[in-house]
Enzyme design. Sequence first.
Site: not given
Length: 437
Positions: A265, A268
């Site tokens: 998570c 990106k």
Amino acid sequence: MKITMIGAGYVGLVSGVCFADFGHDVVCVDKDEGKISALKKGQIPIFEPGLDHLVASNVASGRLNFTDDLKTAVAASDVVFIAVGTPSRRGDGHADLSYVYAAAREIAANLQGFTVVVTKSTVPVGTGDEVERIIRETNPAADVTVVSNPEFLREGAAIEDFKRPDRIVIGVDGSDGRAREVMTEVYRPLYLNQSPLVFTTRRTSELIKYAGNAFLAMKITFINEIADLCEKVGANVQDVARGIGLDGRIGSKFLHAGPGYGGSCFPKDTLALVKTAQDHDTPVRLVETTVAVNDNRKRAMGRKVIAAAGGDIRGSKIAVLGLTFKPNTDDMRDSPAIAVVQALQDAGARVTGYDPEGMENARKLIEGLDCARDPYEAAAEADALVIITEWNEFRALDFDRLKSTMKTPLLVDLRNIYRKDEVAKHGFRYASIGRPD
């Protein structure tokens, strides 16, 4: 309610099984026939504490099913969640939405009656608008409302997070109240337990997810930079973190100095937020800096280990404990361990690693890594032992046993799970993060 979850990856599988546990009838759809076949046999493709038991009990109850037949599942659904991957697009850092849009086209072609289509995947602002456009272009007669409902699950604690959330964010546009009623019913068990449902617009909901992750990533990066300063001025970063974390405006979570953030998570999502802001000519400088500092942080940890080992590790054996990006998961995506191990290998060391759950994935991602079956096998004849991920089983190591098997008793603790005096009494040299050594 009848729910279809498109995507049986981490988010889709955890969300689907928890909805089934709430009493809904759930079908998890995935194009990977091998994955679906394994799930039907009770073989869970990811490690998440408690997930295997929850899947088994809900399959046995008949509330949870797995299929690669999207057409039939969607046609019978009240709600269809899109929970496919949105990886960073190769080359520019934008989120790759091809899987989301492909799912939207397939969903549109098979809708029957009023259906709420929900983006559960983490997607940039405006994605819901494009999903709605695709659906209406593909099936102009569809009676559908597109909703944003981002997930806030922590790997390793996902089931607890889903069942006892801080909040449930739901983005709905337009004056049609049917979607709001449907989503309230979907989350009724949580609503009855007083978990707050935050209704807002679709675009706001999409941004909430990115803003939340970016803020947490900044908090991690902030304390890591403070740790570097602590080492220079002779302060203790753990005491600094406690001293500021007790301030209610700041809070103590995510103030643990370490080798940088990783996972599926934060890397990106921070990058995607940076790109979205740049596209709208409103750069988010704090987040840009967070991304750059964190990337450098991982490489710097490799240099820290090399310095602790005397500056020249050519021909040395370095043992590393913990390879996943955090404990209680088998996820190696963007793990700090990858950069640390590669830095050690580039400096000429042979690296042996051990992780309670991540060995299979580590073998695929780290070329030349020797794999051990436990911490003591990893440490045999090692010139240094490095803790990269703070698994609980590393918190009570037998240092006398380690010393008897290591060539050089040196512990580099990149998670500060020990104190210098604890390990020094066993004859170890010790290096940590942001503390006087």
